[in-house]
Design a protein around this motif. Structure first.
Motif, mmCIF file in Angstrom:
data_model
loop_
_atom_site.group_PDB
_atom_site.id
_atom_site.type_symbol
_atom_site.label_atom_id
_atom_site.label_comp_id
_atom_site.label_asym_id
_atom_site.label_seq_id
_atom_site.Cartn_x
_atom_site.Cartn_y
_atom_site.Cartn_z
ATOM 1 N N MET A 1 -8.672 2.239 -15.227
ATOM 2 C CA MET A 1 -7.337 2.753 -15.002
ATOM 3 C C MET A 1 -7.264 3.272 -13.564
ATOM 4 O O MET A 1 -8.156 3.971 -13.110
ATOM 5 N N PRO A 2 -6.192 2.903 -12.840
ATOM 6 C CA PRO A 2 -6.097 3.378 -11.462
ATOM 7 C C PRO A 2 -5.893 4.885 -11.419
ATOM 8 O O PRO A 2 -5.268 5.455 -12.297
ATOM 9 N N SER A 3 -6.442 5.498 -10.406
ATOM 10 C CA SER A 3 -6.228 6.944 -10.282
ATOM 11 C C SER A 3 -4.823 7.188 -9.748
ATOM 12 O O SER A 3 -4.245 6.366 -9.042
ATOM 13 N N ASN A 4 -4.291 8.344 -10.107
ATOM 14 C CA ASN A 4 -2.970 8.707 -9.599
ATOM 15 C C ASN A 4 -2.989 8.797 -8.078
ATOM 16 O O ASN A 4 -1.999 8.510 -7.418
ATOM 17 N N ASP A 5 -4.144 9.195 -7.525
ATOM 18 C CA ASP A 5 -4.262 9.297 -6.068
ATOM 19 C C ASP A 5 -4.118 7.931 -5.406
ATOM 20 O O ASP A 5 -3.435 7.801 -4.389
ATOM 21 N N SER A 6 -4.757 6.904 -5.973
ATOM 22 C CA SER A 6 -4.675 5.575 -5.364
ATOM 23 C C SER A 6 -3.248 5.034 -5.448
ATOM 24 O O SER A 6 -2.758 4.409 -4.506
ATOM 25 N N VAL A 7 -2.560 5.273 -6.566
ATOM 26 C CA VAL A 7 -1.169 4.835 -6.700
ATOM 27 C C VAL A 7 -0.284 5.654 -5.762
ATOM 28 O O VAL A 7 0.619 5.117 -5.118
ATOM 29 N N HIS A 8 -0.567 6.950 -5.647
ATOM 30 C CA HIS A 8 0.217 7.800 -4.742
ATOM 31 C C HIS A 8 0.078 7.312 -3.298
ATOM 32 O O HIS A 8 1.072 7.225 -2.560
ATOM 33 N N THR A 9 -1.143 6.980 -2.890
ATOM 34 C CA THR A 9 -1.364 6.478 -1.538
ATOM 35 C C THR A 9 -0.632 5.153 -1.342
ATOM 36 O O THR A 9 0.024 4.936 -0.316
ATOM 37 N N LEU A 10 -0.739 4.278 -2.307
ATOM 38 C CA LEU A 10 -0.048 2.996 -2.254
ATOM 39 C C LEU A 10 1.459 3.222 -2.149
ATOM 40 O O LEU A 10 2.153 2.579 -1.351
ATOM 41 N N TYR A 11 1.957 4.158 -2.932
ATOM 42 C CA TYR A 11 3.382 4.493 -2.918
ATOM 43 C C TYR A 11 3.785 5.012 -1.535
ATOM 44 O O TYR A 11 4.774 4.558 -0.944
ATOM 45 N N SER A 12 3.027 5.962 -1.022
ATOM 46 C CA SER A 12 3.344 6.565 0.290
ATOM 47 C C SER A 12 3.337 5.519 1.400
ATOM 48 O O SER A 12 4.200 5.532 2.280
ATOM 49 N N ASP A 13 2.364 4.628 1.340
ATOM 50 C CA ASP A 13 2.194 3.650 2.416
ATOM 51 C C ASP A 13 3.150 2.466 2.332
ATOM 52 O O ASP A 13 3.465 1.854 3.358
ATOM 53 N N HIS A 14 3.603 2.110 1.119
ATOM 54 C CA HIS A 14 4.295 0.831 0.964
ATOM 55 C C HIS A 14 5.619 0.872 0.201
ATOM 56 O O HIS A 14 6.272 -0.162 0.065
ATOM 57 N N HIS A 15 6.024 2.035 -0.312
ATOM 58 C CA HIS A 15 7.256 2.092 -1.110
ATOM 59 C C HIS A 15 8.474 1.633 -0.311
ATOM 60 O O HIS A 15 9.284 0.837 -0.788
ATOM 61 N N SER A 16 8.613 2.116 0.898
ATOM 62 C CA SER A 16 9.770 1.757 1.720
ATOM 63 C C SER A 16 9.787 0.251 1.988
ATOM 64 O O SER A 16 10.844 -0.396 1.888
ATOM 65 N N TRP A 17 8.644 -0.306 2.333
ATOM 66 C CA TRP A 17 8.555 -1.749 2.558
ATOM 67 C C TRP A 17 8.934 -2.526 1.299
ATOM 68 O O TRP A 17 9.703 -3.498 1.368
ATOM 69 N N LEU A 18 8.408 -2.089 0.140
ATOM 70 C CA LEU A 18 8.683 -2.790 -1.114
ATOM 71 C C LEU A 18 10.175 -2.744 -1.447
ATOM 72 O O LEU A 18 10.762 -3.744 -1.857
ATOM 73 N N LYS A 19 10.777 -1.600 -1.258
ATOM 74 C CA LYS A 19 12.200 -1.464 -1.540
ATOM 75 C C LYS A 19 13.018 -2.400 -0.640
ATOM 76 O O LYS A 19 13.961 -3.048 -1.094
ATOM 77 N N THR A 20 12.643 -2.500 0.618
ATOM 78 C CA THR A 20 13.327 -3.408 1.549
ATOM 79 C C THR A 20 13.130 -4.861 1.110
ATOM 80 O O THR A 20 14.082 -5.654 1.110
ATOM 81 N N TRP A 21 11.918 -5.220 0.718
ATOM 82 C CA TRP A 21 11.648 -6.582 0.260
ATOM 83 C C TRP A 21 12.460 -6.889 -1.001
ATOM 84 O O TRP A 21 13.070 -7.961 -1.105
ATOM 85 N N LEU A 22 12.492 -5.950 -1.931
ATOM 86 C CA LEU A 22 13.262 -6.156 -3.162
ATOM 87 C C LEU A 22 14.758 -6.285 -2.870
ATOM 88 O O LEU A 22 15.448 -7.098 -3.489
ATOM 89 N N ARG A 23 15.244 -5.504 -1.941
ATOM 90 C CA ARG A 23 16.672 -5.613 -1.588
ATOM 91 C C ARG A 23 16.976 -7.001 -1.045
ATOM 92 O O ARG A 23 18.026 -7.575 -1.331
ATOM 93 N N SER A 24 16.053 -7.566 -0.274
ATOM 94 C CA SER A 24 16.270 -8.923 0.253
ATOM 95 C C SER A 24 16.273 -9.958 -0.881
ATOM 96 O O SER A 24 16.947 -10.973 -0.787
ATOM 97 N N GLN A 25 15.539 -9.685 -1.934
ATOM 98 C CA GLN A 25 15.490 -10.598 -3.080
ATOM 99 C C GLN A 25 16.715 -10.463 -3.972
ATOM 100 O O GLN A 25 17.203 -11.447 -4.516
ATOM 101 N N LEU A 26 17.184 -9.227 -4.138
ATOM 102 C CA LEU A 26 18.245 -8.938 -5.098
ATOM 103 C C LEU A 26 19.625 -8.796 -4.467
ATOM 104 O O LEU A 26 20.638 -8.951 -5.161
#
Length: 167
Positions: A1-26
């Motif tokens: 199971m992933p640690s909350n810390d690893s998901v938090h880091t992933l979220y902090s580093d890439h959430h904005s990028w992911l949201k932008t990518w999803l907006r381009s898709q949707l």
């Protein structure tokens, strides 16, 4: 199971990028924000630890599955509304009933999503069209044994998903 810390880091580093990518898709900022959140929720629910060499490619893969689910729900919703529009006014269900029916259709679609195409087709022919196994075998051009196996696989799949939903 992933640690909350690893998901938090992933979220902090890439959430904005992911949201932008999803907006381009949707083409829709609200849906993009929802699916970005759903992507990270899905990561928190994973049983396997996260070992990522290419985090954006991984996030894009997870999010792409959610986008496909979103499009399927949208298509299902559109088809449902079109079917309702064909009904005589006296037979149109109430708003509450329509919402319950749409929710049920979405649950059924989720149950069927995990099935291989031939398994899904055999199951739908049996359940929705009421065909017997022999008739399904003839229509699909496969053996009776294959139909029996496909329908059994589909029933087992639905049972497992229903059991998971309850627990």
């Amino acid at each position: 199971m992933p640690s909350n810390d690893s998901v938090h880091t992933l979220y902090s580093d890439h959430h904005s990028w992911l949201k932008t990518w999803l907006r381009s898709q949707l083409g829709n900022a609200a849906d993009a924000a929802d699916l970005a959140q759903d992507t990270f929720v899905r990561l928190l629910q994973r049983q396997q630890p996260l070992r990522l060499n290419t985090p954006r490619a991984f996030l894009r893969t997870v999010a792409r599955g959610l986008v496909i689910d979103h499009w399927r729900r949208e298509e299902l919703h559109r088809a449902y509304l079109e079917a309702l529009a064909q009904l005589p006014e006296a037979q149109v269900p109430s708003v509450e009933t329509r919402e319950l029916l749409l929710e049920l259709l979405e649950r059924i679609a989720r149950l069927l999503d995990g099935l291989k195409p031939k398994v899904r087709q055999a199951f739908l022919l049996a359940q929705c069209e009421g065909l017997g196994h022999q008739a399904i075998a003839e229509r699909m051009g496969i053996s009776l044994r294959s139909v029996e196996r496909y329908v059994a696989d589909a029933l087992y799949h639905c049972y497992l998903l229903r059991y998971e939903d309850e627990h």
